[in-house]
Write an enzyme that holds these catalytic residues in place. Structure first.
Site, PDB file in Angstrom:
ATOM      1  N   LYS A 130       1.140  -1.567  -0.092  1.00  0.00           N
ATOM      2  CA  LYS A 130       0.159  -0.112   0.097  1.00  0.00           C
ATOM      3  C   LYS A 130       1.170   1.101   0.466  1.00  0.00           C
ATOM      4  CE  LYS A 130      -4.397   0.687   2.517  1.00  0.00           C
ATOM      5  NZ  LYS A 130      -4.859   0.294   3.615  1.00  0.00           N
TER       6      LYS A 130
HETATM    7  C1  E4P Z   1      -8.028   0.538   4.070  1.00  0.00           C
HETATM    8  O1  E4P Z   1      -6.981   0.544   3.130  1.00  0.00           O
HETATM    9  C2  E4P Z   1      -8.777   2.141   4.711  1.00  0.00           C
HETATM   10  O2  E4P Z   1      -7.371   1.398   5.514  1.00  0.00           O
HETATM   11  C3  E4P Z   1      -9.582   2.270   5.579  1.00  0.00           C
HETATM   12  O3  E4P Z   1     -10.205   1.868   4.576  1.00  0.00           O
HETATM   13  C4  E4P Z   1      -9.833   2.993   5.995  1.00  0.00           C
HETATM   14  O4  E4P Z   1     -10.928   3.471   6.526  1.00  0.00           O
HETATM   15  P1  E4P Z   1     -11.113   4.739   7.959  1.00  0.00           P
HETATM   16  O5  E4P Z   1     -11.441   5.996   6.764  1.00  0.00           O
HETATM   17  O6  E4P Z   1     -12.073   4.096   8.868  1.00  0.00           O
HETATM   18  O7  E4P Z   1      -9.940   4.801   8.433  1.00  0.00           O
END
Ligand code: E4P
Length: 315
Positions: A112
């Site tokens: 990522k």
């Molecule tokens: C996914 O890869 C993200 O880390 C995640 O969906 C972030 O979500 P949030 O906005 O609830 O922190």
């Protein structure tokens, strides 16, 4: 309504017990928990759950992340995303170094990267090495366009990524809702942007998957499925609700009512000249000249938040 059920489900968590619970629940309801997403906040939370009060060195924290990821890999059959540690000053070279390391953990681990200029530069190097990536902290259509265009340039020159799956793009829905914008519009418009590239390569359409992220409610899931999003990652609370619904109940969800007071995000159409870009040099020139604006305040805010959360477990 007839819905195509090809969207794969991902749990957004660093907590192993949640993975086991949601996997079982999905199976009991004839569904599948396919993959995992983690981020520095989730890993810091997981560390707090398993190693209460312990503070880690940077290396120990990275190793903890690796151990957690390797356990998750045993639970889910699909992709497991692990994020590089990057603050606002982290250079592409550093992200590449971490990305190369993360990619060795397991064949199903996807790296990522934040959607910033440095993150895109890191994507260029990793993509040439056929290391699969998930562009995260995506909040705008121009960011989605930039990632698709980048993948298009890479695919044309170096061929498809040749991995188990194509690379991912993660638009963050809930955080846009939180500021009063209809985050699902970004996903829906993003699917259209992706299609702009479907006939541009002679041999194959652009291989890239939309990963709807920052999901908060079943309405987000329903809209994502209707938009044919390839992947949806959601926290345990939302997946628990979704898997517990019958097909009729899912079909009856009114997925627009919650968004009626949110501001619509109009479709952004790229200029023809941008669509013609077909090499790295012109691509980065367009970004640096802000002809493609890949900046978004929530991307920066997201990086700052991840770093703060990560620091809660560091010595
Ligand atoms: C996914 O890869 C993200 O880390 C995640 O969906 C972030 O979500 P949030 O906005 O609830 O922190």
């Amino acid at each position: 309504m007839d819905i195509v059920h090809s969207t794969k489900f991902i749990l957004d968590s660093g907590d192993l017990s949640e993975y086991r619970k949601i996997k079982d629940l999905a199976e009991k309801n004839d569904a599948q928990l396919w993959g995992a997403t983690t981020n520095p906040s989730l890993i810091a939370k997981a560390a707090g759950l398993t190693e209460k009060g312990k503070k880690f060195t940077q290396k120990e924290a990275f190793d903890f992340q690796k151990e957690t990821i390797l356990e998750i890999v045993k639970i889910v059959p699909g992709a497991v995303s692990a994020e590089v540690y990057a603050d606002l000053t982290t250079k592409a070279e550093e992200m590449v170094k971490q990305g190369r390391e993360i990619a060795t953990w397991h064949q199903r681990v996807v790296v990522k990267l934040p959607t910033t200029l440095e993150g895109l530069k890191a994507r260029t190097t990793l993509r040439k090495e056929k290391i699969n990536t998930n562009n995260t902290l995506v909040f705008s259509q121009q960011q989605i366009f930039a990632i698709c265009l980048h993948e298009h340039i890479m695919q044309k020159k170096y061929g498809p990524i040749d991995d188990l799956w194509p690379p991912f793009i993660s638009p963050f829905v809930g955080r846009l809702d939180d500021i009063g914008e209809d985050g699902m519009d970004l996903v829906e418009n993003g699917m259209k942007i992706k299609k702009l590239f479907s006939h541009t390569l002679p041999a194959s359409p652009l291989a890239i998957w939309m990963l709807e992220a920052s999901v908060r409610k079943v309405e987000h899931i329903r809209r994502g499925i209707l938009a044919h999003t390839e992947l949806i990652t959601a926290p345990a609370s939302a997946l628990e609700q979704w898997f517990a619904l019958t097909q009729d109940e899912k079909d009856q969800i009114d997925s627009t009512v919650y968004a009626k007071d949110l501001q619509k995000i109009p479709y952004w159409t790229p200029d023809d000249n941008l669509l013609k870009i077909d090499n790295e040099e012109d691509f980065y020139q367009a970004i640096e000249a802000q002809k493609i604006d890949i900046t978004h305040p929530l991307t920066e805010k997201g990086i700052v938040r991840f770093v703060e959360d990560w620091k809660t477990i560091l010595k």
